[in-house]
Design an enzyme around this catalytic site. Sequence first.
Site, PDB file in Angstrom:
ATOM      1  N   HIS A  23       1.113  83.742  61.562  1.00 30.01           N
ATOM      2  CA  HIS A  23       1.945  82.540  61.787  1.00 30.01           C
ATOM      3  C   HIS A  23       2.750  82.541  63.091  1.00 30.01           C
ATOM      4  O   HIS A  23       3.771  81.847  63.190  1.00 30.01           O
ATOM      5  CB  HIS A  23       2.937  82.359  60.631  1.00 30.01           C
ATOM      6  CG  HIS A  23       2.334  81.926  59.321  1.00 30.01           C
ATOM      7  ND1 HIS A  23       1.147  82.391  58.846  1.00 30.01           N
ATOM      8  CD2 HIS A  23       2.782  81.058  58.375  1.00 30.01           C
ATOM      9  CE1 HIS A  23       0.886  81.845  57.662  1.00 30.01           C
ATOM     10  NE2 HIS A  23       1.847  81.022  57.358  1.00 30.01           N
TER      11      HIS A  23
ATOM     12  N   GLY B 136      -3.996  80.965  61.938  1.00 30.97           N
ATOM     13  CA  GLY B 136      -4.268  80.989  60.499  1.00 30.97           C
ATOM     14  C   GLY B 136      -3.641  79.801  59.801  1.00 30.97           C
ATOM     15  O   GLY B 136      -4.203  79.253  58.857  1.00 30.97           O
ATOM     16  N   HIS B 137      -2.463  79.412  60.234  1.00 27.12           N
ATOM     17  CA  HIS B 137      -1.804  78.229  59.674  1.00 27.12           C
ATOM     18  C   HIS B 137      -1.624  77.221  60.798  1.00 27.12           C
ATOM     19  O   HIS B 137      -0.865  77.438  61.739  1.00 27.12           O
ATOM     20  CB  HIS B 137      -0.449  78.592  59.074  1.00 27.12           C
ATOM     21  CG  HIS B 137       0.106  77.543  58.151  1.00 27.12           C
ATOM     22  ND1 HIS B 137       0.150  76.200  58.473  1.00 27.12           N
ATOM     23  CD2 HIS B 137       0.644  77.645  56.909  1.00 27.12           C
ATOM     24  CE1 HIS B 137       0.693  75.521  57.475  1.00 27.12           C
ATOM     25  NE2 HIS B 137       0.999  76.371  56.501  1.00 27.12           N
TER      26      HIS B 137
ATOM     27  N   GLU C  72      -2.995  78.051  46.919  1.00 30.25           N
ATOM     28  CA  GLU C  72      -2.114  76.949  47.319  1.00 30.25           C
ATOM     29  C   GLU C  72      -2.950  75.781  47.830  1.00 30.25           C
ATOM     30  O   GLU C  72      -2.589  75.101  48.786  1.00 30.25           O
ATOM     31  CB  GLU C  72      -1.130  77.383  48.404  1.00 30.25           C
ATOM     32  CG  GLU C  72      -0.199  78.495  47.979  1.00 30.25           C
ATOM     33  CD  GLU C  72       0.956  78.681  48.950  1.00 30.25           C
ATOM     34  OE1 GLU C  72       2.100  78.464  48.544  1.00 30.25           O
ATOM     35  OE2 GLU C  72       0.693  79.037  50.110  1.00 30.25           O
TER      36      GLU C  72
ATOM     37  N   GLU D 130       2.007  71.108  46.187  1.00 27.76           N
ATOM     38  CA  GLU D 130       3.172  71.567  46.960  1.00 27.76           C
ATOM     39  C   GLU D 130       3.829  70.383  47.682  1.00 27.76           C
ATOM     40  O   GLU D 130       3.139  69.505  48.223  1.00 27.76           O
ATOM     41  CB  GLU D 130       2.704  72.615  47.974  1.00 27.76           C
ATOM     42  CG  GLU D 130       3.851  73.204  48.752  1.00 27.76           C
ATOM     43  CD  GLU D 130       3.404  74.260  49.753  1.00 27.76           C
ATOM     44  OE1 GLU D 130       2.323  74.861  49.586  1.00 27.76           O
ATOM     45  OE2 GLU D 130       4.166  74.481  50.722  1.00 27.76           O
TER      46      GLU D 130
ATOM     47  N   CYS E 253       5.249  70.305  50.502  1.00 24.42           N
ATOM     48  CA  CYS E 253       4.803  70.264  51.908  1.00 24.42           C
ATOM     49  C   CYS E 253       3.443  69.592  52.047  1.00 24.42           C
ATOM     50  O   CYS E 253       3.169  68.943  53.067  1.00 24.42           O
ATOM     51  CB  CYS E 253       4.662  71.677  52.479  1.00 24.42           C
ATOM     52  SG  CYS E 253       6.207  72.505  52.777  1.00 24.42           S
TER      53      CYS E 253
ATOM     54  N   CYS F 282       9.494  76.878  52.668  1.00 26.36           N
ATOM     55  CA  CYS F 282       8.878  75.836  53.499  1.00 26.36           C
ATOM     56  C   CYS F 282       9.200  74.435  52.998  1.00 26.36           C
ATOM     57  O   CYS F 282       9.374  73.514  53.805  1.00 26.36           O
ATOM     58  CB  CYS F 282       7.363  76.047  53.555  1.00 26.36           C
ATOM     59  SG  CYS F 282       6.599  76.228  51.938  1.00 26.36           S
TER      60      CYS F 282
HETATM   61  O1  FUB Z   1       2.599  79.678  55.113  1.00 28.26           O
HETATM   62  C1  FUB Z   1       3.644  78.807  55.468  1.00 28.26           C
HETATM   63  C2  FUB Z   1       3.938  77.896  54.314  1.00 28.26           C
HETATM   64  O2  FUB Z   1       4.339  78.694  53.209  1.00 28.26           O
HETATM   65  C3  FUB Z   1       2.761  77.114  53.799  1.00 28.26           C
HETATM   66  O3  FUB Z   1       2.573  75.890  54.418  1.00 28.26           O
HETATM   67  C4  FUB Z   1       3.079  76.967  52.363  1.00 28.26           C
HETATM   68  O4  FUB Z   1       1.966  76.629  51.581  1.00 28.26           O
HETATM   69  C5  FUB Z   1       3.663  78.324  52.022  1.00 28.26           C
HETATM   70  O5  FUB Z   1       2.664  79.254  51.776  1.00 28.26           O
HETATM   71 ZN    ZN Z   2       6.121  74.036  51.183  1.00 24.64          ZN
END
Ligand code: FUB
Ligand code: ZN
Length: 625
Positions: free
Chosen positions: A151, A200-201, A317, A333, A335, A401
């Site tokens: 991240h 990765g994200h 998730e 979630e 988010c 988050c």
């Molecule tokens: O990995 C960062 C954030 O934390 C993700 O967007 C959420 O799903 C949680 O895993």
């Molecule tokens: Zn979240």
Amino acid sequence: MKKYIFLIFQIFGITSASVVVAQSYQVQPIPFNQVSIEDGFWSPRLKSHSLNTLQTCIHQTRDSTERINNFKKAAGLLEGQHQGIYFDDSDVYKAMEGIAYSLINNPNPEYEKLLDDWISYIAKSQQADGYLNTFYTLNHPDERWTDMEKHEMYCGGHMIEAAIAHYQATGKKSFLDVAVKFADYLDDTFGPGKQHWVPGHEEIELALVKLYHTTENKKYLDLARWLLEERGHGHGKGGIWESEWGPAYCQDDVPVSEIADIKGHAVRAMYLFTGMADVASEMNIPEYVDALKRVWEDVTQRNMYVTGGIGSSRSNEGFTEDYDLPNKTAYCETCASIGMVFWNNRMNLLSKDAKYVDILERSLYNGVLSGVNLEGNLFFYVNPLESDGDHHRQRWFGCACCPSNISRFVPSIGSYIYLKNDNEVFVNLYIGNEANFKLANTNVHLTQKTNYPWDGEIAISIDPETSVPFNLKLRIPGWCKSFGASLNGKTIEVSSIEDGYLSIERKWAPGDKIALSLEMPVELIKADDRVAENKNKRAVQRGPLVYCVEQIDNATTNIDEITISRNNIFTITQGEGKLNNMKVLTTTDKANKLTFIPYFAWDNREPGKMEVWINYKNQSSLYTN
Ligand code: FUB
Ligand code: ZN
């Protein structure tokens, strides 16, 4: 000398730059700093946001956890190692973005000073070369960029978004300079002929496009596209890639232009698609748009809950199989619902098609708003559609988050109401507000008054400085089967609705008035037969709101046993107590009075069972043998 494209001007006494809007889309959102919300539904939410949500985020990041201290340590102001999760920096950035947005419409010298202080820690944490991440700097200084799952770019993307928000709110460049230095460092390190990288994200991609809009430096846009193009070619390496989830977990299994099916982690996918849409519109990439349309069908037709929530599985998730939409164990979630708003907003900008706003609105009023209580200080991370009474909002989470995302999303709601270009104004959401914008060279003042979503009556006044021709496009929501509209008291004969909009083209003059009346009956929604759990069940919806039953209102009935049929007559009544500014629905089941409340409002009173999908008996079968 760096060049920033926004003129500095004064709003309510604080110096401010205008809000960044995506300039290359066929239409642009009218940004929330030009939209002043005065609304029975949203104004209390905005108030509890600035009173409670921001305070919670400040308290949790600064006083209750090590998030701010991690920056102080990396800045050399405190001793010690990084504590917490490796992406905790992102919560600070998201909270700062939320504080900055709230400053735009609610100047607050204390918040501005707090941002200045935090920015000074962040700036001191930045390494000489531009690198910024307290986890690596404090705990693993020699291991930067060794695990693509860790991240670093995700945190950097949130930092860039926060810095732009701060610049927009205050006109100060202190944070933006840090963001630019970080982005320049990324650009020096990654790209063609440099190091490969698959974040990765996802998040950095959409942030780099925003930075491009803010600075007009195209290298940030090029880097965003390069990062998108890195996906699906075997470059991804690190924890996730070696785990059972593999590359599909973070959308690295196929090149982005080939995406057809939704896979993996829900929030990551939403941020990816948002970034792809931004890059596609800037760089005119039809293959991206085609991929986004394909995957949109897959998400909304086979993998989305009636609440607009997505991601059915806790373990990844994210997504599993088509139609696998369990209610009690739904992940949904918060988010991910916010991500649905971002992505569907971009799809609407790309296409001017209101079907994307229908989904945006579904996710917004149900999946997102359930993520925060009415006071704005307790949060759901997971938003199931059924509960035994043991699922409750919390003050904060180890992985926080969702609260920090709520903190930046809610104050930006004004940006989702209108779109415009030189000859069209789109009204996408019905929220009471006054908007001021320029159309061609004419200043236009537009006022909306409504009690939406509690009823479908909307009054719009249009007051251009001088008469100006444009096409006013009023969204007729997909859930609305019948509506009426009038212009200056005369009924409008509607011949067609195009892409979900009623178009009224004329030379608008000061004092013009539109009345729109959207019929909003109670509807029983049936799920696709392939959703096993919802066989012989119905969800109750009125307007954009999905309703649910909670045990507290239905004490005489076991809510698992409630059964409705198409013969049920629902009465719309005013809620009581904490729900006193909402409409609740009542009906009967075997002489028991049943009460349905808006799904977003559940778990605001006593703990108890909750259900969205209700047993349904087709009454006509009573008459068959
Ligand atoms: O990995 C960062 C954030 O934390 C993700 O967007 C959420 O799903 C949680 O895993
Ligand atoms: Zn979240």
